[in-house]
Scaffold this motif. Structure first.
Motif, mmCIF file in Angstrom:
data_model
loop_
_atom_site.group_PDB
_atom_site.id
_atom_site.type_symbol
_atom_site.label_atom_id
_atom_site.label_comp_id
_atom_site.label_asym_id
_atom_site.label_seq_id
_atom_site.Cartn_x
_atom_site.Cartn_y
_atom_site.Cartn_z
ATOM 1 N N HIS A 267 30.716 10.353 58.173
ATOM 2 C CA HIS A 267 31.661 9.841 59.164
ATOM 3 C C HIS A 267 33.069 10.066 58.633
ATOM 4 C CE1 HIS A 267 32.694 6.469 62.241
ATOM 5 N NE2 HIS A 267 33.458 7.536 62.361
ATOM 6 N N MET A 268 33.736 11.092 59.160
ATOM 7 C CA MET A 268 35.077 11.435 58.705
ATOM 8 C C MET A 268 36.115 10.632 59.478
ATOM 9 S SD MET A 268 34.437 15.557 58.521
ATOM 10 C CE MET A 268 36.190 15.918 58.513
ATOM 11 N N ALA A 269 37.074 10.087 58.758
ATOM 12 C CA ALA A 269 38.126 9.306 59.405
ATOM 13 C C ALA A 269 39.065 10.194 60.206
ATOM 14 C CB ALA A 269 38.922 8.534 58.351
ATOM 15 N N ALA A 270 39.168 11.454 59.803
ATOM 16 C CA ALA A 270 40.075 12.388 60.480
ATOM 17 C C ALA A 270 39.564 13.798 60.271
ATOM 18 C CB ALA A 270 41.497 12.240 59.933
ATOM 19 N N PRO A 271 39.998 14.738 61.109
ATOM 20 C CA PRO A 271 39.556 16.130 60.941
ATOM 21 C C PRO A 271 40.124 16.753 59.669
ATOM 22 C CG PRO A 271 40.526 15.748 63.121
ATOM 23 C CD PRO A 271 40.873 14.565 62.283
ATOM 24 N N VAL A 272 39.440 17.810 59.201
ATOM 25 C CA VAL A 272 39.937 18.612 58.077
ATOM 26 C C VAL A 272 39.822 20.084 58.457
ATOM 27 C CG1 VAL A 272 39.331 16.935 56.294
ATOM 28 C CG2 VAL A 272 37.664 18.675 56.962
ATOM 29 N N CYS A 273 40.620 20.888 57.800
ATOM 30 C CA CYS A 273 40.563 22.326 58.051
ATOM 31 C C CYS A 273 39.286 22.893 57.434
ATOM 32 C CB CYS A 273 41.787 23.021 57.468
ATOM 33 S SG CYS A 273 41.828 24.800 57.833
ATOM 34 N N LEU A 274 38.470 23.525 58.237
ATOM 35 C CA LEU A 274 37.208 24.101 57.764
ATOM 36 C C LEU A 274 37.387 25.560 57.360
ATOM 37 C CD1 LEU A 274 34.113 23.858 57.388
ATOM 38 C CD2 LEU A 274 33.878 24.541 59.789
ATOM 39 N N ILE A 275 38.070 26.323 58.197
ATOM 40 C CA ILE A 275 38.325 27.737 57.903
ATOM 41 C C ILE A 275 39.823 27.984 57.989
ATOM 42 C CG2 ILE A 275 37.900 30.122 58.598
ATOM 43 C CD1 ILE A 275 35.293 29.220 59.840
ATOM 44 N N GLU A 276 40.395 28.378 56.878
ATOM 45 C CA GLU A 276 41.834 28.651 56.838
ATOM 46 C C GLU A 276 42.097 30.108 57.200
ATOM 47 O OE1 GLU A 276 43.927 26.970 53.373
ATOM 48 O OE2 GLU A 276 41.971 26.164 52.781
ATOM 49 N N ASN A 277 43.072 30.310 58.047
ATOM 50 C CA ASN A 277 43.458 31.651 58.484
ATOM 51 C C ASN A 277 44.641 32.104 57.644
ATOM 52 O OD1 ASN A 277 43.567 33.963 59.968
ATOM 53 N ND2 ASN A 277 43.706 32.947 61.953
ATOM 54 N N MET A 278 44.392 32.989 56.694
ATOM 55 C CA MET A 278 45.434 33.396 55.760
ATOM 56 C C MET A 278 46.373 34.427 56.382
ATOM 57 S SD MET A 278 44.365 31.356 53.564
ATOM 58 C CE MET A 278 45.433 31.642 52.159
ATOM 59 N N PRO A 279 47.608 34.540 55.856
ATOM 60 C CA PRO A 279 48.581 35.499 56.404
ATOM 61 C C PRO A 279 48.089 36.942 56.409
ATOM 62 C CG PRO A 279 49.663 33.947 54.928
ATOM 63 C CD PRO A 279 48.197 33.707 54.789
ATOM 64 N N ASP A 280 47.232 37.291 55.437
ATOM 65 C CA ASP A 280 46.753 38.680 55.381
ATOM 66 C C ASP A 280 45.555 38.922 56.298
ATOM 67 O OD1 ASP A 280 44.797 37.254 54.103
ATOM 68 O OD2 ASP A 280 44.837 38.405 52.234
ATOM 69 N N GLY A 281 45.191 37.904 57.098
ATOM 70 C CA GLY A 281 44.083 38.072 58.035
ATOM 71 C C GLY A 281 42.738 37.636 57.487
ATOM 72 N N LYS A 282 42.666 37.331 56.197
ATOM 73 C CA LYS A 282 41.409 36.872 55.602
ATOM 74 C C LYS A 282 41.107 35.447 56.041
ATOM 75 C CE LYS A 282 40.204 40.369 52.880
ATOM 76 N NZ LYS A 282 38.908 41.066 53.000
#
Length: 620
Positions: free
Chosen positions: A7-22
């Motif tokens: 049970h998460m109190a708030a969302p978290v970033c699962l997949i980060e979109n990097m500047p180089d497209g990765k």
């Protein structure tokens, strides 16, 4: 909170979109996802940036705040954000919400990145929400051009050969999520030619194909055709503006009374529909996915994308089954060891006692393995590994049981013999008639030894070894006893030798009986393993066929619609897709595999386990 939930109190970033497209999987978020042992319902939302996706997902979470809401023209959500919560209606499930980066952000510059975000949303979700503003017109459909590129972004099979369009569509429909079109700021009356229509009717009317074969018409029909092919299970919700004027800039702070009824009512229906009807996330074959499995799938897909490959469902499921089945073996062995540690007290009085506890713990371990293992073509290999490890554990316990028994018996014998040993050192038995006195005391000691409880299965073996170790003492006393004639000494020596031989024969027979008990237990274990494998195969076959039947029913629904609209050629193409789905039953070796296992069960039952045994000898 139920076991296996997060049970998460708030969302978290699962997949980060990097500047180089990765794309980079966030470790903290992945660990949270991997902590969910329950099956998951995964709802992902996609759409153009600044269309209110995050607010809709917050409502699904039952919150006003959570996913970040922006109040400017700048897109805020980057990559994919995750919020894991207990399912509102089912304590045995977890709800995973995925809020994706807005598509079409003019500041991004890399349109391929949008396509991968869209593809990942489809691969990870069991329900896909497409969020857009206004009406469904050609412009709205063209904004959903990502759906026309799916066959380039996702592969169903690893085979190098090119599949036909019908085969691709038939394969995709079996794992694609249910589709919901959320139309925001919708102000039109839902009616056609003066007759009211439903929201779903409006969507179907918007997806109606235009007749003709010109290139322009084919281009016009392409996004509609793809949505109809890949998402035959689809629904539509229309929402009025949530509030007017400047209130929109502080939407997450507004109370229910501040929101428009034309927004609240459909939002309630939208959330209720998802909570009540959204399917569990599955992979091809019908296997239900848990949070920890979803975390592994996520990494497999992202690694493929970053390496320049197209994510392949067949490869991903195979890799996932290898990981899960190996973990299932480890979990089963841990379960076995824990249960044996609690239930087994060494030494046991009989081999049967040890084998009975082993059989019970083995049964629990097998149940743990089968509950987690999947992929029938891989399960058998890992089940054989588990069977071998459990057999080794049993044999190790058998040897340990013997050693514990032997050590205990030897300690008892040493303690009981102490009086005799003291008498020998004091010369009590060196006088005439001393040997008979020693022999009497020895027999009394043996009787007392036999009455000691919980000596285990090595009682006779320990006595034989101890007797051998004291043979020199007995022979010395016998030879020193001047009260006995030479003939009496010879007869006594022969008697002692005969007793030793009889004890050794009894030990051989015990060893043979123990061996046969162990072999009989192996036969039992192997039979149970085959029975479990057969049941697992039957279960997976049923899941596969239910998944296939669902896909066929959805295709038949679309086929009927095409015929009604007069698209005979497309209806014939749909017939080929349906036929391909029907023929999939023969592409899996279910019947052959089931037949082999089914035939092996009675063979194992009838086996006479004589391997390594020797004929029994009778006592003389």
């Amino acid at each position: 909170m139920a076991p296996g939930q997060v049970h998460m109190a708030a969302p978290v970033c699962l997949i980060e979109n990097m500047p180089d497209g990765k794309l980079v999987v966030n470790r903290e978020a992945a660990e949270l996802l991997a902590g969910i042992c329950q099956p998951v319902v995964v709802v992902a939302i996609v759409g153009l940036y600044r269309t209110g996706k995050s607010y809709l997902m917050n409502r699904l979470a039952g919150k006003r705040k959570g996913f970040c809401l922006g109040t400017t023209v700048q897109a805020l959500t980057k990559g994919i954000w995750m919020w894991c919560l207990p399912h509102p209606y089912r304590s045995d499930l977890s709800l995973v919400l995925l809020d994706t980066e807005g598509l079409g952000d003019v500041q991004k510059g890399n349109t391929q990145n949008d396509s991968w975000i869209f593809a990942l949303a489809i691969l990870l979700s069991s329900t896909l929400v497409y969020n857009s503003i206004g009406i469904i017109d050609q412009n709205a459909l063209e904004n959903l051009h990502y759906v026309t590129e799916l066959t380039k972004k996702i592969k169903a099979k690893a085979s190098s050969g090119e599949d036909t369009e019908e085969e691709n569509s038939a394969k995709f429909i079996r794992f694609f999520p249910d589709f919901i079109w959320a139309l925001r700021d919708f102000t039109l009356q839902l009616e056609i030619d003066g007759h009211p229509i439903t929201e779903d009717g409006y969507l179907e009317e918007a997806l109606r194909l235009q007749e003709g074969d010109t290139q322009q018409i084919q281009k016009f029909n392409m996004p509609k055709s793809c949505i109809r092919k890949f998402f035959p299970s689809r629904k539509c919700f229309t929402f009025d503006r949530p509030a007017n004027g400047k209130k929109l800039h502080k939407l997450e702070h507004l109370e229910e009374d501040d929101l428009e009824e034309g927004f609240l009512e459909p939002v309630g229906r939208f959330c209720q529909h998802i909570w009540e009807t959204s399917r569990l996330k599955t992979v091809p074959g019908g296997q239900v996915v848990t949070g920890r499995m979803l975390e592994k799938l996520l990494k497999i897909y992202v690694d493929a994308i970053n390496s320049g490959d197209v994510p392949c469902l067949e490869n991903a499921v195979l890799a996932l089954s290898e990981i899960e089945n190996a973990a299932a073996v480890h979990e089963a062995i841990s379960c076995y060891e824990e249960l044996m540690g609690k239930q087994l007290v060494l030494p046991t009085d009989t081999v049967d006692e040890l084998l009975a506890v082993h059989a019970e713990c083995e049964k629990e371990a097998n149940a743990v393995f089968m509950a987690r293992a999947f992929g029938i073509m891989q399960v058998k290999k890992f089940q054989e590994d588990l069977e071998l490890q459990l057999k080794q554990k049993k044999e190790e316990l058998f040897e340990r049981n013997k050693q514990v028994s032997f050590d205990r018996c030897n300690d008892v014998l040493v303690e009981l013999y102490q009086k005799l040993e003291d008498g020998v050192h004091m010369g009590i038995y060196s006088a005439p008639g001393g040997y008979q006195c020693y022999l009497k005391k020895w027999n009394e000691m043996v009787e007392e030894y036999c009455s000691v409880p919980q000596k285990g299965i090595q009682a006779d073996k320990a006595l034989e070894e101890f007797q051998k170790s004291k043979e020199t003492v007995a022979k010395s006393l016998l030879q020193m006893d001047r009260a006995l004639t030479a003939q009496e000494k010879q007869l006594e020596a022969q008697r002692a030798q005969a007793e030793a031989a009889q004890l050794q024969l009894m030990l051989l027979e015990q060893k043979q009986a123990q061996l046969e008990q162990m072999l009989e237990d192996e036969k039992r274990s192997h039979h149970e393993q085959l029975q479990l494998l057969w049941e697992k195969m039957e279960k997976e076959k049923k899941m596969f066929e239910e998944e296939r039947e669902r896909a066929i029913l959805l295709k038949l629904k679309e086929h009927k619609l095409l015929l009604k609209e007069g698209f005979q050629r497309m209806a014939r193409e749909m017939e080929r897709e349906i036929q391909h789905l029907k023929e999939e039953k023969n592409s899996f070796p279910w019947e052959q595999a089931l037949s082999i296992v089914r035939d092996l069960i009675p063979v194992v039952l009838s086996l006479k386990m004589h391997s390594g045994s020797t004929p029994k000898r009778s006592k003389k």
